[in-house]
Design an enzyme around this catalytic site. Sequence first.
Site, PDB file in Angstrom:
ATOM      1  N   ASP A 488       0.822  -1.081  -0.024  1.00 58.01           N
ATOM      2  CA  ASP A 488       0.144  -0.018   0.047  1.00 58.01           C
ATOM      3  C   ASP A 488       0.793   1.337  -0.121  1.00 58.01           C
ATOM      4  OD1 ASP A 488      -1.714   2.062   0.828  1.00 58.01           O
ATOM      5  OD2 ASP A 488      -2.896   0.666   1.900  1.00 58.01           O
ATOM      6  N   HIS A 489       0.979   2.008  -1.164  1.00 54.83           N
ATOM      7  CA  HIS A 489       1.912   3.125  -1.359  1.00 54.83           C
ATOM      8  C   HIS A 489       1.322   4.325  -0.412  1.00 54.83           C
ATOM      9  CE1 HIS A 489       5.272   4.799  -2.848  1.00 54.83           C
ATOM     10  NE2 HIS A 489       5.039   4.801  -4.031  1.00 54.83           N
TER      11      HIS A 489
END
Length: 516
Positions: A488-489
Amino acid sequence: MTTLKEVSVPDIGNYTDVEVIEVAVKPGAKVKAEDSLITLETEKASMEVPSPYTGTVKEMKIKVGDKVSQGTLIALIESEVQADQQESTQPAESENASKQAPLVQDELMTIKVPDTGAAKQVEIIEISVKPGDVIQAEDTLITLESEKASMDIPSPHAGKVETVLVKVGDKVNEGDAIVTMTVSAQKEGKVQQESPQASSSALPSQTQVSKTITKPLKDFSQVHAGPATRRLARELGVDLTVVQGTGHRNRVTLKDVQEYVKGVMQNAQSGAFVEKAPEIDFSQFGDIEVKPLSRIKKWTAKNLSRNWLTIPHVTQFEEADVTELEIFRQENQEAAIAQGTKLTPLPFIIMACISALKTYPQFNASLAANGSDIILKQYFHIGVAVDTPNGLMVPVIKHADKKSLYDIAKELGELSALAKEGKIKAEQMQGSSFTISSLGGIGGTAFTPIINAPDLAILGVSKVQIKPQYVHDQFIPRKMLPLSLSYDHRVIDGVEGARFAAHIAAQLQDIRKLLL
Ligand code: CAO
């Protein structure tokens, strides 16, 4: 002697053109008086229209989606009761109906479990009333649950509950006493008056039409859910078959419906609006067959779409040299078999992931609902995607950091067997802090796994390949394991992703590091 009877929509108050949302019987079906024939739904409420006769359905005159009003012909029923009896004693056609004859004085009645079909010794999972409660006819008294589904038992009368004779966990059969209740002559009379059928010629006077969803389904339904949950789902327009149940035996609870709606709302707020794909009639291009998706597949589809749309994914690819690991694995295979398990690369990969999660705790975490906090977990619960005949399931190896290689291998085998046999429990699939999806037994060089929210990352594993590696000034063949880490950036930076994946690879490369 049998007679053919017409059944029409009774007086349904001021409603006209009411939509038929369910047709409960088919031609040829045997029905008892009071069995539901159809369910109608207005904007405000739904109501079941029961059969006034015991007999065989000869013809259904309406279908789901039809709009009906009072007097619309519903069905033709071949009644098993003699014609003269019907004309004079319609209400006595069913035992149920006769029990509901207007009372002249208050009466203490014992309400019993009705016909439960083939199900015997059915467990009571919910009791909806307590002594002193004043209830309406059709209000749910208790909910039963068999191996496969649940059923609400409604009260045949309005009145006051005096004693509750059962408790949650009891196993009951048809005829067992549930409650005693005082049925007031006045109240019953009032119900009769209010009952839309009281004046209907098509239906016997005792026949009831509830104006709320108190009896959602007549039979054991496909989804485990209690009456309150069903009512909420109906009110909110939620399809219960796509809501994951977290209750006992995967029962869908009120909280599950609320969480589901919350998720949908959050998606909407996050701007994840996608134009619906146009509906296409594929039969114009050739023969087709339409099959329903399994409940698990429907649920997975919703979750994966939500995760894909709401989480900015980045996938980091890496390769681990597992030549030494593979030698060690083969050498220890016999010992593993002696311990009742099998060593595949996966238990080693789980151990390598735990080492990486301990080194980079931001991967063993979830983003808080407020979107501004990160919840770091002190436990290491590893979810493993398992391919089952019904679709993808993700059992969780809890506290994997405290388990040995063999313990992990054994638990992996047990959980995946349970999932494949459809015997896994909801709680065995909850609480993961990181997930692994291994397609290595099948093939592939890389793929982009979708994050199993609320986890922040997932590791995809593809098939080991023998590749030339440049070692000590020469190319030599090595066994290389492809890894695909999606993260999850919003929470994890690219550098952290690369370091995490490299750490896993380094652990797998050096078997001593991994096992010490
Ligand atoms: N490279 C080469 N061979 C591999 C391998 C890899 N990365 N991973 C496993 N293998 C081998 C195993 O050693 C085993 O070999 P043998 O038959 O010679 O013993 C064979 O492949 C089959 O392994 P397995 O699948 O039975 O066992 P596993 O521990 O690797 O996996 C499980 C268990 C439950 C994860 C797996 O059966 C499964 O269901 N995988 C599918 C997961 C899935 O659907 N993912 C997609 C989700 S969408 O993102």
